[in-house]
Scaffold this motif. Structure first.
Motif, PDB file in Angstrom:
ATOM      1  N   MET A  74       0.822  -1.210   0.000  1.00  0.00           N
ATOM      2  CA  MET A  74       0.000   0.000   0.000  1.00  0.00           C
ATOM      3  C   MET A  74       0.858   1.264   0.000  1.00  0.00           C
ATOM      4  N   LEU A  75       1.977   1.239   0.709  1.00  0.00           N
ATOM      5  CA  LEU A  75       2.880   2.395   0.682  1.00  0.00           C
ATOM      6  C   LEU A  75       3.411   2.636  -0.728  1.00  0.00           C
ATOM      7  N   GLY A  76       3.724   1.547  -1.435  1.00  0.00           N
ATOM      8  CA  GLY A  76       4.218   1.688  -2.797  1.00  0.00           C
ATOM      9  C   GLY A  76       3.136   2.027  -3.801  1.00  0.00           C
ATOM     10  N   PHE A  77       1.960   1.422  -3.651  1.00  0.00           N
ATOM     11  CA  PHE A  77       0.887   1.602  -4.633  1.00  0.00           C
ATOM     12  C   PHE A  77       0.225   2.974  -4.507  1.00  0.00           C
ATOM     13  N   TYR A  78      -0.106   3.379  -3.284  1.00  0.00           N
ATOM     14  CA  TYR A  78      -0.869   4.613  -3.090  1.00  0.00           C
ATOM     15  C   TYR A  78       0.017   5.845  -2.913  1.00  0.00           C
ATOM     16  N   TRP A  79       1.149   5.689  -2.243  1.00  0.00           N
ATOM     17  CA  TRP A  79       1.990   6.854  -1.939  1.00  0.00           C
ATOM     18  C   TRP A  79       3.329   6.833  -2.670  1.00  0.00           C
ATOM     19  N   MET A  83      10.531   1.012  -2.411  1.00  0.00           N
ATOM     20  CA  MET A  83      10.442  -0.217  -1.635  1.00  0.00           C
ATOM     21  C   MET A  83      11.540  -0.325  -0.581  1.00  0.00           C
ATOM     22  N   LEU A  84      12.705   0.245  -0.850  1.00  0.00           N
ATOM     23  CA  LEU A  84      13.775   0.192   0.147  1.00  0.00           C
ATOM     24  C   LEU A  84      13.411   0.973   1.407  1.00  0.00           C
ATOM     25  N   ALA A  85      12.514   1.941   1.272  1.00  0.00           N
ATOM     26  CA  ALA A  85      12.007   2.667   2.440  1.00  0.00           C
ATOM     27  C   ALA A  85      10.716   2.050   2.951  1.00  0.00           C
ATOM     28  N   MET A  89       9.567   0.717   6.884  1.00  0.00           N
ATOM     29  CA  MET A  89       8.373   1.403   7.394  1.00  0.00           C
ATOM     30  C   MET A  89       7.280   0.393   7.727  1.00  0.00           C
ATOM     31  N   ALA A  90       7.142  -0.621   6.886  1.00  0.00           N
ATOM     32  CA  ALA A  90       6.166  -1.674   7.149  1.00  0.00           C
ATOM     33  C   ALA A  90       6.525  -2.434   8.423  1.00  0.00           C
ATOM     34  N   GLY A  91       7.829  -2.599   8.669  1.00  0.00           N
ATOM     35  CA  GLY A  91       8.259  -3.242   9.908  1.00  0.00           C
ATOM     36  C   GLY A  91       7.815  -2.467  11.126  1.00  0.00           C
ATOM     37  N   VAL A  92       7.926  -1.135  11.061  1.00  0.00           N
ATOM     38  CA  VAL A  92       7.504  -0.280  12.175  1.00  0.00           C
ATOM     39  C   VAL A  92       5.984  -0.348  12.351  1.00  0.00           C
TER      40      VAL A  92
END
Length: 324
Positions: A74-79, A83-85, A89-92
């Motif tokens: 979702m971070l990659g698709f919407y915002w 992916m390296l970030a 971020m998904a881990g957090v």
């Protein structure tokens, strides 16, 4: 030789052997299956901290894995987050989810924790599957969580562009590096003061709390540590397969992973890795027997539970002790 030095030596030998595998067996199928092994191994190593060391009967690990995978997508698709970030971020984000689950389980014990955490995973699955309202119309009607189709086209870590014909080998080494870090953290936790506190709360919670060990503090700690690497594994899974869907909540996968811990040795450092290797090899060996695959895996689990209740790790330790 102290326990931690022995663990470091075993880890370095395994790391060297794994690093040499693409040189000895460069076939794409072997490499991609080994990469999947690394992903599942990260999950079970971290799950072992909660289940085996903390003694918390949580079945939320696949929900945390799915949180990391969906958050990355979702971070990659919407915002359009690289992916390296997005993966860290998904881990957090998964840590936050893990701590919420930990808070919900504080007043529960044993099977009640298992039921609550399984219910949380099922609620997440139902919400995603029944998500049919259009959140965006880019490329057609797209629900927020992708619905039954899932989410794709959210980006890549760039290794496919750098190594067009050998990207899967690059992914192999990324997975190996992530597993090495996850195992190293597991060793530090289990062999250190945190592991001692977790085992005290597991074996005698009343005495442990009377000695000043806070169940609230340490349960949240173990959920947070486990959730971070599980979320990272989920994020890497999403990037590796380039799609995330509700299949990550599969109950059969949940049982497959928990069987890895039981077969390998609950509460040990190397047991989950041994169990993951054995079950992955057994599953691969029965790939052509699709009708009997689950039956075969079930029988294998039953044999280990009856014959070696402490798992492969316990059997190996007893064998080495008897020889000495």
């Amino acid at each position: 030789m102290t326990s931690i030095r022995r663990d470091i030596l075993i880890g370095l030998v395994c790391l060297a052997l794994a690093a040499a595998l693409p040189l000895a067996m460069p076939g794409r199928y072997v490499i991609t299956q080994s990469t999947l092994f690394f992903i599942w191994a990260i999950v079970v190593v971290q799950w072992n901290l909660v289940l085996g060391i903390g003694g918390i009967f949580s079945l939320a690990q696949m929900a945390l894995f799915a949180t990391g995978a969906y958050a990355t997508a979702m971070l990659g698709f919407y915002w359009k987050v690289p992916m390296l970030a997005a993966i860290p971020m998904a881990g957090v984000i998964t840590v936050a989810m893990g701590m919420l689950i930990g808070l919900a389980c504080l007043r529960l014990r044993g099977p009640y924790v298992a039921l609550l955490t399984l219910a949380i995973a099922q609620v997440m699955y139902v919400l995603i599957v029944n998500d049919t309202d259009c959140f965006t119309t880019v490329g057609g009607c797209m629900p927020l969580f992708g619905g039954v189709r899932g989410i794709g086209q959210f980006g890549d870590i760039g290794l496919r562009a750098l190594f067009p014909s050998k990207w899967y080998i690059a992914h192999y080494y990324v997975g190996l590096a992530l597993l090495a870090v996850a195992v190293a953290i597991s060793i530090v936790v289990i062999r250190g003061p945190l592991g001692l506190a977790f085992r005290a709360l597991r074996d005698n919670p009343g005495y442990a709390m009377s000695r000043g060990i806070s169940r609230f503090k340490y349960q949240l700690w173990i959920f947070a540590v486990s959730a971070f690497f599980t979320g990272i594994a989920g994020g890497f899974y999403a990037v590796h397969f380039r799609v995330v869907g509700p299949t990550v909540f599969s109950f059969s996968t949940l049982l497959f992973l928990i069987a890895m811990i039981v077969i390998g040795g609950l509460g040990s450092i190397w047991g989950p890795l041994l169990g993951a290797a054995v079950l992955m090899l057994a599953d691969e060996g029965m790939r052509e027997l699709s009708d009997y695959r689950n039956i075969g895996l079930g029988l294998l689990l039953a044999v280990f539970v009856i014959a070696w209740p402490n798992g492969l790790n316990g059997w190996l330790q007893r064998s080495l002790t008897s020889r000495n």
